[in-house]
Enzyme design. Sequence first.
Site, PDB file in Angstrom:
ATOM      1  N   GLU A  18      -3.333  -9.879   3.780  1.00 17.48           N
ATOM      2  CA  GLU A  18      -4.147  -9.554   4.955  1.00 17.48           C
ATOM      3  C   GLU A  18      -5.247 -10.570   5.229  1.00 17.48           C
ATOM      4  OE1 GLU A  18      -3.018  -7.340   2.829  1.00 17.48           O
ATOM      5  OE2 GLU A  18      -2.655  -5.392   3.777  1.00 17.48           O
TER       6      GLU A  18
ATOM      7  N   GLU B 254       0.837  -1.210   0.000  1.00 18.46           N
ATOM      8  CA  GLU B 254       0.000   0.000   0.000  1.00 18.46           C
ATOM      9  C   GLU B 254       0.868   1.254   0.000  1.00 18.46           C
ATOM     10  OE1 GLU B 254      -2.324  -1.444   3.393  1.00 18.46           O
ATOM     11  OE2 GLU B 254      -4.114  -0.913   2.242  1.00 18.46           O
TER      12      GLU B 254
END
Length: 695
Positions: free
Chosen positions: A124, A104
Amino acid sequence: MNSPVNYEIVDSVGVITIDNPPVNALSAAVRQGLQKAMRAAQDDASQAIVILCAGRTFIAGADITEFGKPPMEPHLPDLLNEIEASAKIVVAALHGTALGGGFETALACHYRIALDSARVGFPEVKLGLFPGAGGTQRLPRLSGIAAAVELMAVGNPIPAQKALELGAIDEIVGEDLGVEAVAYARKLVADGAPVRRTRDLTVESLPGAAFDALRAQIAKQARGLEAPLKMLEAVQANVDRSFDEGLELERRLFTELMTGSQSKALRHIFFAEREAAKVIGLAKDTPPREINSVGIIGGGTMGGGIAMSFANAGFPVTLLEINDEALERGLAIVDRNYAGSVTRGKLSEDNAAACRGRIGGTTDYADVADCDLVIEAVFEDPSLKKEIFATLDATCKPGAILATNTSYQDVDAIAAATGRPEDVLGMHFFSPAHIMKLLEVVRGDKTADDVLATVMALAKKIRKVPVLSGVCYGFIGNRMLGPYFREAQLCLVEGSTPEAVDAAMTDWGMAMGPISVADLAGLDVGYKARQALPEDQRGDPRSYRVADVLVEAGHLGQKSGAGFYRYDADTRAKTPDPEVQAIIEREAKALGVMRRDIDAEEIVDRLIYALVNEGMKIVEEGIAQRPGDIDIVYIYGYGFPAWRGGPMHYADDVGLDTVLARIREFHERFGDAWRPAPLLEKLVAAGETLTGYSS
Ligand code: 3H9
């Protein structure tokens, strides 16, 4: 304290280097350092900014140890917005694995370059989460929605080349990443390249129906896991909300997951898995023995699968069988398995051929004499195993590690058949051994420290998850399975059906129901084991009478086309068998059991708390080093749902007092098999949990 983030100007480019070993996780100190460096770079003479990492990898994600604790500023989403807002061009330079918050961070930069060996991804979901720092809004703008969803729903990283094709990175560069990054940034400036903010890119539009299809597909794959569906909800914001509204939704859904029990359970598993590989009391610098070649005694299903595990990791393997015919049969199974791996797309044809080429066969013990590790994988006959170990003792070179793949036998007794018990231990693989990740490493009384250290490290090389077990009947996993199967059988006799017992457990999250598992393993296995015992040692007849009757009627399980269920000869599809139900009812009557309705909740509680109660004993006896080790065994070896954290974590999550109360109730209703484990009583009396407990 030194900041883990360094900033310097190199050739008029501001170079921010994150140095936070081992994996450059985005701890509060890293976030603070990154923010400070970004701010400094805005005001100095640098013309562009590069973010890269020292050590073995780019940022591998948020710091998972901070999850569940009070959040510290700057919050990652805010920091990434600040990076993206930079007036100067920001380039991320990736190596190793850019994962989660790390990827990210890269997506919030204006340009991304990577080494060819780098990999990027969003794992995740394996922690019960989804990307929570803009990933759900930024990646779809670069790669398109479908590719982004796939990456986030599955969680496996992709190679740099693939990321390049998806548009998630801009260029693959040569090995000297620091130099390449500065040159790349300088070129962008020289070319007058714009500050390209991902948030400003247009996102493709997808009709609602496309999301419905994705939702249906994800729901099917997710099997009880909440995160992938919430991820999709956040991704959908790309088409019906502004970027900032999307971020807001992402943050809300992410926080819900983060504070929920599934993510807590999966985070527990993440750390428990790494903890399990460590042997308490074993010096970290214990020098391992060198393992360059492996011998396997026994070319049956297990032996063949074990051979494949080693061959797939690059080890030359010698498979030994009793005669040519058995050897041929064993190698044919290996061939079939490799062909299957190719068909299922797990291995390329060339790769499969190379792996298969590492497996040789023999019928002569002299051919395994020079192997560094020899694993015995013949059937469960204690005297045969001892005979084999005596032969290995007489044949194998000094210092060779001698392992038994026994599921139940006494490793110390097997070791005693040799004059070198310090070289002997158990390596209990799970079937199919080339696929299942669990490896129970069984430490005998006399197993040497360096033997243990070698095998624990070796497990990682062959992509297994090792868990240390002491010696007891069935070690950790199969010992617990005893009470679990007992309760499944008792539920049948007391009023349930195979379908209802299986459905209760699979609805709860188990990969397979216990009755189907018994059919798959073969009902004759337990039958033979019982026959070898005197009648008074076989346990409660209500827990095995039906299985005995079925075996005697030729119902051996899947392999005979009939067990508790009937199986289609071609498709192996199972159907309920009314005859079996009649046998269950008849035997219940003969055993004097009054049948009654048993609901799913009772089935689940009885089966799972049977695991928990036995697990408590295993922890207290020191057979398992820690409660978390048991959780790893059940998740990787027995299809326990990872998002419930394993049986011991689950017990903590439910509350040990609640678990004890239910076990006491069962003790009263069903008798002594349910006597609460002393450790459970002790912990409840002290108001403690299993977290942090070690024997
Ligand atoms: C996330 O990023 C959320 C964001 O979207 C949003 C936030 C707002 N944190 O695995 P190894 C430790 S979620 C803390 O043996 P390898 C690990 O415990 C995160 N610690 O090495 C171990 O400690 P020890 C998304 C971490 O080379 C040591 O590092 N990212 C973290 O076999 C070595 O680890 C992930 O889920 C972490 N993030 O594999 C990536 N990662 O030595 C998780 C590792 O005391 N990490 N540690 O036992 C991995 O997948 C692997 O560690 C990796 C390296 C592939 C990076």
